[in-house]
Motif scaffolding. Structure first.
Motif, mmCIF file in Angstrom:
data_model
loop_
_atom_site.group_PDB
_atom_site.id
_atom_site.type_symbol
_atom_site.label_atom_id
_atom_site.label_comp_id
_atom_site.label_asym_id
_atom_site.label_seq_id
_atom_site.Cartn_x
_atom_site.Cartn_y
_atom_site.Cartn_z
ATOM 1 N N THR A 5 0.841 -1.182 0.000
ATOM 2 C CA THR A 5 0.000 0.000 0.000
ATOM 3 C C THR A 5 0.871 1.225 0.000
ATOM 4 N N GLY A 6 0.273 2.379 -0.234
ATOM 5 C CA GLY A 6 1.104 3.561 -0.235
ATOM 6 C C GLY A 6 0.331 4.812 -0.507
ATOM 7 N N ALA A 7 1.040 5.837 -0.987
ATOM 8 C CA ALA A 7 0.441 7.118 -1.167
ATOM 9 C C ALA A 7 1.206 7.932 -2.165
ATOM 10 N N LEU A 8 0.637 8.989 -2.720
ATOM 11 C CA LEU A 8 1.260 9.745 -3.775
ATOM 12 C C LEU A 8 1.175 11.242 -3.583
ATOM 13 N N CYS A 9 2.201 11.958 -4.040
ATOM 14 C CA CYS A 9 2.168 13.415 -4.013
ATOM 15 C C CYS A 9 2.640 13.961 -5.336
ATOM 16 N N ALA A 10 1.906 14.925 -5.902
ATOM 17 C CA ALA A 10 2.348 15.592 -7.110
ATOM 18 C C ALA A 10 1.170 16.279 -7.731
ATOM 19 N N ALA A 11 1.441 17.094 -8.747
ATOM 20 C CA ALA A 11 0.349 17.691 -9.480
ATOM 21 C C ALA A 11 -0.357 16.599 -10.254
ATOM 22 N N GLN A 191 -2.272 27.055 -1.165
ATOM 23 C CA GLN A 191 -2.394 27.303 -2.598
ATOM 24 C C GLN A 191 -2.745 26.061 -3.409
ATOM 25 N N TYR A 192 -2.440 24.879 -2.879
ATOM 26 C CA TYR A 192 -2.722 23.642 -3.622
ATOM 27 C C TYR A 192 -4.193 23.260 -3.490
ATOM 28 N N HIS A 193 -4.717 22.627 -4.533
ATOM 29 C CA HIS A 193 -6.081 22.109 -4.515
ATOM 30 C C HIS A 193 -6.060 20.685 -3.962
ATOM 31 N N ILE A 194 -6.818 20.437 -2.896
ATOM 32 C CA ILE A 194 -6.832 19.136 -2.236
ATOM 33 C C ILE A 194 -8.098 18.372 -2.602
ATOM 34 N N ILE A 206 -5.076 10.859 -0.941
ATOM 35 C CA ILE A 206 -5.029 12.323 -0.946
ATOM 36 C C ILE A 206 -4.344 12.784 -2.222
ATOM 37 N N ILE A 207 -4.967 13.750 -2.891
ATOM 38 C CA ILE A 207 -4.401 14.337 -4.104
ATOM 39 C C ILE A 207 -4.127 15.817 -3.854
ATOM 40 N N GLY A 208 -2.926 16.261 -4.155
ATOM 41 C CA GLY A 208 -2.609 17.680 -4.082
ATOM 42 C C GLY A 208 -2.213 18.193 -5.451
ATOM 43 N N THR A 209 -2.999 19.127 -5.998
ATOM 44 C CA THR A 209 -2.761 19.638 -7.351
ATOM 45 C C THR A 209 -2.197 21.055 -7.290
ATOM 46 N N ALA A 210 -1.103 21.274 -7.995
ATOM 47 C CA ALA A 210 -0.433 22.577 -7.970
ATOM 48 C C ALA A 210 -1.337 23.655 -8.558
ATOM 49 N N PRO A 211 -1.225 24.888 -8.050
ATOM 50 C CA PRO A 211 -2.024 25.988 -8.602
ATOM 51 C C PRO A 211 -1.556 26.364 -9.991
#
Length: 243
Positions: A5-11, A191-194, A206-211
């Protein structure tokens, strides 16, 4: 979350809007995962953690993956994305299509927590570069979700986290760096869209999208000069055509 299992970060590209059903296939850890030890008053986790990569599949792609190589169907290219785990206890397998509901972060996590998640992504947009920083960032996200209130510190409180291996100097340095961000989180703008991908049977993500990038002052100046130049050309053409 266990070894698979895991998780991701990025636009990530996800169209805006209300709740939406999507099919997701998590494919891999982009960095060799580092093991962590984290615990709250209600749950704990020991094992590899960090950023995940995955694909958002259309209906045809999802069916083809279930059918395997026998499927003879023209597929739209799947959309790749990155995300992080939202839970400590749910599991997730690589290479298995899951049906998720996509929600705005404020709807799923609450407005205050979604703001703080956004602050973390905004404060450290290029922090994740290897397994150690990936695991530390994941632990910081859990800190925000599992620590009551809005004061965060991975070394104290109801939620704590650290590298599993006490001799892991790179992991200790990454945890120290992200903890500095956590303890000063209120000084960063959200500033990031969650967004959240939710499924009651497997790990939520969880998704974090760059502005969208805002032009620098120099860019605005060049744009205004360009528009002024176009206006001058248009006026000159009108004068010439009138003579």
């Amino acid at each position: 979350m266990r070894a698979r299992t895991g998780a991701l970060c990025a636009a990530l590209w996800l169209a805006g809007g209300s709740a939406q059903a999507i099919t997701v296939n998590i494919t891999r850890f982009p960095f060799p995962p580092t093991s962590v030890s984290v615990q709250s008053d209600d749950a704990s986790f020991t094992g590899p953690a960090g950023q995940f990569e995955g694909l958002i599949l259309d209906a045809g792609t999802s069916l083809a993956m279930r059918m395997g190589a026998r499927a003879q169907v023209v597929l739209a290219p799947p959309t790749s994305f990155a995300a992080y785990c939202a839970e400590l206890t749910q599991q997730l397998a690589f290479g298995t299509p899951y049906e998720y509901t996509r929600l705005e972060g404020a709807v799923h996590f609450g407005a205050a927590k979604a703001d703080d998640l956004s602050r973390l992504f905004s404060a450290a947009p290029v922090f994740v570069i290897d397994g150690s920083t990936s695991a530390a960032f994941q632990s910081a996200l859990w800190e925000i979700l599992y620590e009551p209130g809005s004061t965060y510190d991975l070394t104290s409180g109801e939620f704590i986290g650290e590298p599993l291996n006490a001799a892991d100097l790179a992991g200790a340095a990454a945890f120290a760096q992200i903890n500095t961000v956590l303890t000063n989180l209120s000084s960063f703008a959200p500033q990031y869209h969650i967004e959240a991908l939710t499924n009651g049977q497997v790990q939520d993500l969880i998704i974090g999208t760059a502005p969208v990038a805002v032009p620098e002052p120099q860019t605005w100046t060049l744009l205004l000069l360009g528009l002024a130049g176009l206006g001058w050309i248009a006026r000159r053409k009108r004068r010439l055509s009138g003579t």
